[in-house]
Design an enzyme around this catalytic site. Structure first.
Site, mmCIF file in Angstrom:
data_model
loop_
_atom_site.group_PDB
_atom_site.id
_atom_site.type_symbol
_atom_site.label_atom_id
_atom_site.label_comp_id
_atom_site.label_asym_id
_atom_site.label_seq_id
_atom_site.Cartn_x
_atom_site.Cartn_y
_atom_site.Cartn_z
ATOM 1 N N ASN A 42 33.075 -0.316 -0.237
ATOM 2 C CA ASN A 42 33.175 1.083 0.168
ATOM 3 C C ASN A 42 31.960 1.457 1.008
ATOM 4 O O ASN A 42 30.856 0.950 0.807
ATOM 5 C CB ASN A 42 33.366 2.015 -1.030
ATOM 6 C CG ASN A 42 32.264 1.977 -2.061
ATOM 7 O OD1 ASN A 42 31.745 0.930 -2.406
ATOM 8 N ND2 ASN A 42 31.910 3.142 -2.585
ATOM 9 N N GLU A 44 30.328 4.989 2.457
ATOM 10 C CA GLU A 44 30.332 6.444 2.509
ATOM 11 C C GLU A 44 29.579 6.934 3.739
ATOM 12 O O GLU A 44 28.894 6.154 4.411
ATOM 13 C CB GLU A 44 29.662 7.006 1.246
ATOM 14 C CG GLU A 44 30.385 6.649 -0.024
ATOM 15 C CD GLU A 44 29.694 7.139 -1.278
ATOM 16 O OE1 GLU A 44 30.325 7.080 -2.335
ATOM 17 O OE2 GLU A 44 28.511 7.572 -1.210
ATOM 18 N N CYS A 53 37.267 2.979 1.891
ATOM 19 C CA CYS A 53 37.364 2.285 0.609
ATOM 20 C C CYS A 53 37.197 0.777 0.802
ATOM 21 O O CYS A 53 37.436 0.242 1.890
ATOM 22 C CB CYS A 53 38.714 2.560 -0.032
ATOM 23 S SG CYS A 53 38.997 4.291 -0.458
ATOM 24 N N GLU A 55 39.037 -1.628 -0.413
ATOM 25 C CA GLU A 55 40.310 -2.280 -0.121
ATOM 26 C C GLU A 55 40.649 -2.165 1.357
ATOM 27 O O GLU A 55 41.125 -3.130 1.970
ATOM 28 C CB GLU A 55 41.438 -1.645 -0.951
ATOM 29 C CG GLU A 55 41.241 -1.747 -2.444
ATOM 30 C CD GLU A 55 40.488 -0.572 -3.065
ATOM 31 O OE1 GLU A 55 40.714 -0.304 -4.248
ATOM 32 O OE2 GLU A 55 39.682 0.086 -2.360
ATOM 33 N N CYS A 86 42.841 3.719 -4.967
ATOM 34 C CA CYS A 86 43.304 5.097 -4.792
ATOM 35 C C CYS A 86 44.718 5.072 -4.201
ATOM 36 O O CYS A 86 45.219 4.017 -3.781
ATOM 37 C CB CYS A 86 42.346 5.867 -3.882
ATOM 38 S SG CYS A 86 42.407 5.385 -2.141
ATOM 39 N N CYS A 89 44.925 3.638 -0.671
ATOM 40 C CA CYS A 89 44.755 2.180 -0.624
ATOM 41 C C CYS A 89 45.965 1.448 -1.197
ATOM 42 O O CYS A 89 46.313 0.365 -0.738
ATOM 43 C CB CYS A 89 43.476 1.766 -1.350
ATOM 44 S SG CYS A 89 42.002 2.121 -0.367
#
Length: 132
Positions: A42, A44, A53, A55, A86, A89
């Protein structure tokens, strides 16, 4: 099938995550049908939640290398609670995987916490074949 190399890749990717805001590091690693492994973490940014993310990073690396089919995927979060993909994803994984694809969630030390098929995580999904 031995998932140890995939788990190791997900753990290594988690260690490279850029998560200064949430402090929640995630790594993911996927294996393609031809046995290649791609990882992502991930990332940010200050315009939270506009990051990416783990994935999604792994899938982007796979696509960039010409891969189009996920055989299996591992997601590594922190703690002893499963870090499931999530919703976004789950749909991204669905684009390149079949409903029976195993999704394994592991702890930061590699212990398997939860294993689900993509169909269990995203029931009655909409995929590329729905557009045919």
């Amino acid at each position: 099938m031995d998932i140890t190399p995939l788990v190791k890749s997900a753990i290594d990717a988690r260690g490279r995550a850029y998560a200064p805001y949430s402090r929640f590091q995630v790594g993911a690693a996927l294996e393609t049908e031809d046995g290649r492994v791609f990882a992502g973490c991930n990332v940010e940014n200050a315009a939270f939640p506009e990051g990416t993310c783990a994935e999604a990073g792994a899938i982007a690396a796979m696509v960039m290398a010409g891969g189009r089919q996920i055989r299996r995927i591992v997601v590594c979060g922190g703690g002893d609670t499963a870090c499931t993909p999530c919703g976004g994803c789950r749909q991204k994984i669905r684009e390149f995987a079949v409903p029976q694809t195993p999704v394994t969630m592991v702890s930061a030390n590699g212990s398997v916490i939860l294993v689900r098929t993509l169909a269990e995580l995203l029931p009655d999904s909409f995929g590329p074949e729905n557009l045919a």
